[in-house]
Design an enzyme around this catalytic site. Structure first.
Site, PDB file in Angstrom:
ATOM      1  N   PHE A 141       0.863  -1.189   0.000  1.00 44.86           N
ATOM      2  CA  PHE A 141       0.000   0.000   0.000  1.00 44.86           C
ATOM      3  C   PHE A 141       0.891   1.227   0.000  1.00 44.86           C
ATOM      4  CE2 PHE A 141      -2.478   3.543   1.354  1.00 44.86           C
ATOM      5  CZ  PHE A 141      -3.647   3.381   0.623  1.00 44.86           C
ATOM      6  N   ASP A 226       9.536   2.951   1.771  1.00 49.47           N
ATOM      7  CA  ASP A 226       8.353   3.745   2.106  1.00 49.47           C
ATOM      8  C   ASP A 226       8.118   3.578   3.609  1.00 49.47           C
ATOM      9  OD1 ASP A 226       5.864   4.765   2.655  1.00 49.47           O
ATOM     10  OD2 ASP A 226       4.887   3.947   0.880  1.00 49.47           O
ATOM     11  N   LYS A 255       2.799  11.124   6.966  1.00 47.87           N
ATOM     12  CA  LYS A 255       2.025  10.921   8.185  1.00 47.87           C
ATOM     13  C   LYS A 255       2.579  11.672   9.404  1.00 47.87           C
ATOM     14  CE  LYS A 255       0.013   6.472   6.786  1.00 47.87           C
ATOM     15  NZ  LYS A 255      -1.331   6.835   6.355  1.00 47.87           N
TER      16      LYS A 255
HETATM   17  C1  LIG Z   1       3.109   2.931   3.557  1.00 51.51           C
HETATM   18  C2  LIG Z   1       2.209   3.995   3.026  1.00 51.51           C
HETATM   19  N1  LIG Z   1       2.560   4.699   1.945  1.00 51.51           N
HETATM   20  C3  LIG Z   1       1.796   5.688   1.461  1.00 51.51           C
HETATM   21  C4  LIG Z   1       0.584   6.010   2.045  1.00 51.51           C
HETATM   22  C5  LIG Z   1      -0.263   7.107   1.462  1.00 51.51           C
HETATM   23  O1  LIG Z   1      -0.265   8.222   2.276  1.00 51.51           O
HETATM   24  P1  LIG Z   1      -1.404   9.353   2.098  1.00 51.51           P
HETATM   25  O2  LIG Z   1      -2.695   8.741   2.527  1.00 51.51           O
HETATM   26  O3  LIG Z   1      -0.946  10.480   2.971  1.00 51.51           O
HETATM   27  O4  LIG Z   1      -1.409   9.711   0.644  1.00 51.51           O
HETATM   28  C6  LIG Z   1       0.174   5.303   3.170  1.00 51.51           C
HETATM   29  C7  LIG Z   1      -1.127   5.607   3.817  1.00 51.51           C
HETATM   30  O5  LIG Z   1      -1.687   4.827   4.540  1.00 51.51           O
HETATM   31  C8  LIG Z   1       1.001   4.262   3.677  1.00 51.51           C
HETATM   32  O6  LIG Z   1       0.641   3.560   4.754  1.00 51.51           O
END
Ligand SMILES: Cc1ncc(COP(=O)(O)O)c(C=O)c1O
Length: 401
Positions: A141, A226, A255
């Site tokens: 994700f 990530d 986040k």
């Molecule tokens: C590992 C990871 N990458 C990217 C994102 C996307 O972040 P955003 O919702 O701020 O676009 C998330 C969101 O849950 C995430 O958990």
């Protein structure tokens, strides 16, 4: 006063149904607790998907935001402002890297990482134009943009959103041999969550991240971590990669970098990698704005103390000690996680993730299900041991343990 039911009905009538929220209407929050419009208190075991690592209404973060609100909030990157250099310098230092490219949301930072890796591939590695390949893991994700859902394996996230962006290969998460087989001369990056959050807090097998590091280094491929959900204290370290002594080529952060106050994200890497950008090639009106920089600077200062990493380690050990017996009881099929972060697979005999979340809500505890049978436990790192124990008591209750 408008009732919660009326507020929920109005939200459902006037907003797109891209979420299925639990039926609670939050009015205020402090620390690890939220209060609804009727004055009822709930223990927050989700923490805004880890955006609220330092708690609701964190004084240091609010003070930093308030002070900056009175000075200047937005300049755009057309001009310099007096918080930007500090933010970039200190974030780079926290990451042990050289350059920072700030954005706002997590998905934007992932998009930035994809663009950076491709450009690095063409300009530095020498991949023929249009052939750059990025390897990702199944069950990933990374966000919701059209390019990111192009390499999702979740049918709900993908269906009806094609045509999809090419240039990605998907391998099983945690399988080093599969990854090695997928790397070719056109591969510019491996993009991975060091722990897969949305997939249900999946921790890869020991040695996997170190193996990815060695493989990517030997094949001149960027390792892009990530750490949007796993990073900034959640697992007991500043970065989850640290658990295997791994430093990737690029961190993707979001986040908690905005302290739950506002969206702040960034890509952090070396001069060789992020140095590929020239003016006009990438940007964002709000990325790196003074308010975002002021809050993120305070987040970095908080992380520098190590206090929250320590809390996540200690409370996390306690959390996992308390959760383990649930598997023996048969109420839970599996518990995974690291630090103050757990994915709990509910045995179908006790209901699915959604029903367990609803029963917890009725007892004053907020969690959210993921992928049907799993609930995720990720409280703000400021939670007290007593409150955590109280929440776990409610969980045992709803599971009939
Ligand atoms: C590992 C990871 N990458 C990217 C994102 C996307 O972040 P955003 O919702 O701020 O676009 C998330 C969101 O849950 C995430 O958990």
């Amino acid at each position: 006063m408008t009732s919660p039911e009326e507020i929920i009905a109005a939200a459902e009538a006037h907003s797109a149904h891209n979420y299925h929220p639990l039926p609670v209407v939050v009015a205020t929050a402090e620390g690890a607790w939220m209060t609804d419009v009727a004055g009822r208190r709930y223990l927050d075991l989700l923490a805004g998907y880890s955006a609220l690592n330092f708690g609701h209404g964190n004084r240091r973060l609010l003070d930093a935001a308030r002070a900056q609100l009175e000075r200047v909030t937005l300049t755009s990157r057309a001009f310099h402002h007096d918080r930007f250099a500090d933010f970039c310098t200190q974030l780079a230092e926290l990451c042990g890297m050289e350059l920072v490219l700030p954005m706002n949301t997590g998905a934007e930072a992932v998009e930035t990482a994809v663009k950076t890796a491709r450009k690095w591939g063409y300009r530095v590695k020498g991949v023929p134009d249009g052939r750059a390949k990025i390897i990702v893991a199944d069950n990933n994700f990374h966000g919701r943009t059209t390019t990111i859902v192009s390499f999702s394996t979740d049918p709900e996230a993908r269906a009806d959103f094609g045509p999809y962006t090419p240039g990605f290969a998907i391998v099983p998460y945690g399988d080093l041999a599969a990854l090695e087989a997928a790397v070719d001369d056109d591969t510019v990056a491996v993009l991975l969550e060091p722990i897969q959050g949305e997939a249900g807090v999946l921790v890869p097998p020991p040695g996997y991240l170190a193996g990815v590091r060695a493989l990517t280094r030997s094949r001149n491929v960027l390792f892009v971590a990530d750490e949007i959900q796993s990073g900034l204290g959640r697992t007991g370290r500043t970065f989850a990669c640290e658990h295997e002594g791994v430093v990737p080529d690029m961190y993707v952060l979001g986040k908690a970098l905005g302290g739950g106050v506002l969206p702040v994200s960034a890509v952090v890497s070396s001069r060789e990698v992020l140095g590929v950008f020239r003016p006009g090639e990438h940007g964002s009106t709000f990325g790196g704005n003074p308010l975002a920089c002021a809050v993120a600077l305070e987040v970095i200062a908080i992380l520098r103390t190590g206090e929250f990493q320590q809390r996540a380690t200690e409370l996390g050990d306690h959390l996992h000690r308390e959760l383990a017996p649930l598997v023996d009881s048969g109420a839970v099929d599996a518990v995974r996680g690291r630090g103050l972060w757990a994915g709990v697979d509910i045995n179908p005999s006790r209901g699915d993730g959604r029903t367990v979340s609803e029963r917890l809500l009725a007892r004053g505890v907020l969690v959210k299900d993921t992928h049907g049978a799993t609930i995720r436990i990720a409280p703000p790192l400021v939670i007290s041991k007593e409150d955590l124990d109280w929440g776990l008591g409610r969980l045992r209750e709803v599971l009939g343990v």
